[in-house]
Design a protein around this motif. Sequence first.
Motif, PDB file in Angstrom:
ATOM      1  N   GLN A  83       0.839  -1.205   0.000  1.00 44.23           N
ATOM      2  CA  GLN A  83       0.000   0.000   0.000  1.00 44.23           C
ATOM      3  C   GLN A  83       0.875   1.256   0.000  1.00 44.23           C
ATOM      4  OE1 GLN A  83      -2.394  -1.348   3.364  1.00 44.23           O
ATOM      5  NE2 GLN A  83      -4.221  -1.245   2.056  1.00 44.23           N
ATOM      6  N   GLU A 116      -4.740  -2.163  -4.557  1.00 44.24           N
ATOM      7  CA  GLU A 116      -6.027  -1.555  -4.891  1.00 44.24           C
ATOM      8  C   GLU A 116      -6.589  -0.817  -3.678  1.00 44.24           C
ATOM      9  OE1 GLU A 116      -7.456  -1.824  -8.146  1.00 44.24           O
ATOM     10  OE2 GLU A 116      -5.375  -2.437  -8.298  1.00 44.24           O
ATOM     11  N   ALA A 117      -7.536   0.109  -3.940  1.00 39.34           N
ATOM     12  CA  ALA A 117      -8.186   0.830  -2.840  1.00 39.34           C
ATOM     13  C   ALA A 117      -8.769  -0.188  -1.851  1.00 39.34           C
ATOM     14  CB  ALA A 117      -9.271   1.733  -3.398  1.00 39.34           C
ATOM     15  N   ASP A 118      -9.403  -1.226  -2.385  1.00 42.06           N
ATOM     16  CA  ASP A 118      -9.846  -2.334  -1.535  1.00 42.06           C
ATOM     17  C   ASP A 118      -8.905  -3.514  -1.813  1.00 42.06           C
ATOM     18  OD1 ASP A 118     -10.920  -4.483  -0.317  1.00 42.06           O
ATOM     19  OD2 ASP A 118     -12.825  -4.474  -1.420  1.00 42.06           O
ATOM     20  N   SER A 128      -8.587  -6.394  -0.886  1.00 42.88           N
ATOM     21  CA  SER A 128      -9.072  -7.778  -1.008  1.00 42.88           C
ATOM     22  C   SER A 128      -9.142  -8.181  -2.493  1.00 42.88           C
ATOM     23  CB  SER A 128     -10.409  -7.982  -0.292  1.00 42.88           C
ATOM     24  OG  SER A 128     -11.357  -7.136  -0.861  1.00 42.88           O
TER      25      SER A 128
END
Length: 426
Positions: free
Chosen positions: A185, A191-193, A195
């Motif tokens: 991150q 990714e923003a999420d 998962s």
Amino acid sequence: MAAEVGVGMVGLGTVGRAVARRLVQRWELLGERAGATPVLRRVAVGDLTRPRDVELPQVRLDSNPEELVDDPRVGLVVEVMGGVDRASALMDRALRARKPVVTANKAAMAVHGLELAALATEHGVSLRYEAAAGAGIPAVAVLRDSLRGDLVSSLEMIINGTTNIILSRMERKGDGLEDALAEAQRRGVAEADPSADIDGHDAAAKLVLLSRLAFDAAFATEDVDTVGIRGVEPADIACAARLGGSVKLVAQATRTRSSVVLTVRPTLVLAGHPLHGVDDADNAVVISSDLAGPVLLRGLGGGGDSTASAVVSDIVATVRAPTEPPPLPRLRPAAADAGALDRGAYIRVRLRDVDEAARLVVQALEDRGLPVLASQALAAGAGDAAQLAVVTAPVAGEMLERALETLDSLAVVAAVVTSMDCVGVA
Ligand code: HSE
């Protein structure tokens, strides 16, 4: 005065800022290469108050993406906002207005890319998405243009940087998943999420995009048998290293006689396989085809600059050929059964404290038709049972399932802990 093409960009995150910098700082060079200068005229963002470290002189910045698309000064729309529904609706709007689109959005392209490509074709404009699979690695261009005379037999890829950073750090530094994710991150790769990364969906979307090109078939994300990395245990990473390999999230598309099998799974990659040693934020794509043989593409598969490389290259290509239609797959994919495919297997079992337990496990596998090519015993520690990890020759998934059931029922086996694909077996 040289001709100009007005560019409107939706999104100004890590990728958008890198694209904007290149357009603003190198407009002259890009203009020479494209035959007309792409001029960034408008940018739409979700949150106008967020500070951004990019100078955008003479660029209108607001939060009205629909107005941006409709603006007559915008002749080319760049979508780098991410997400599926709104981004797809904006691309749809641009294409209907006969404005070519460049996007980095793998999720939207995996879900709505076929409709958008049909729309682009209907309206006579281009739709380009090189950045959506492998960022700066030119995998889309190679499949779409360079190998057009070949029949592709397989794709094997490490195509998600976040999981590759996580698995590399777990291997080298002993990090847990959460700490390793924080690093991905921090580097702007996740990714923003996250998962979407960890559960394999990001890799599955990219596999779908590249498989549509490679096999000329209209695959969807539901066609991918997807397993993420949450179940990868430190013991498997340690066993993999002792067996001369590493655990990686591998995306594969394999042509069989009647179908193409698409999988994203944690996989033991042994030394000697072209994906071995592809670590950290690197991605790699191995394309095997009848005339060219195996082709390896490797590089940074995410991050602002690498993704901007692909977006800007698509902008230049679009300025040169704004009406070139995107490729549209001709075939409906046949139902694909991963169980019919022969693949090497890595199996780890916890043993009971019985004489010759390891030998009996190997014997049972070989009796079931699974030749054991390598094995690694883990001695019992304080409070821990002894374990055995093995690598088998390629076998059909159905045969492997039956062998695992046999192992489960063996008196010397306390539990079958892990079973995963293995590539690079001789
Ligand atoms: N989250 C993606 C990855 C970014 O980790 O690869 C690039 O598509």
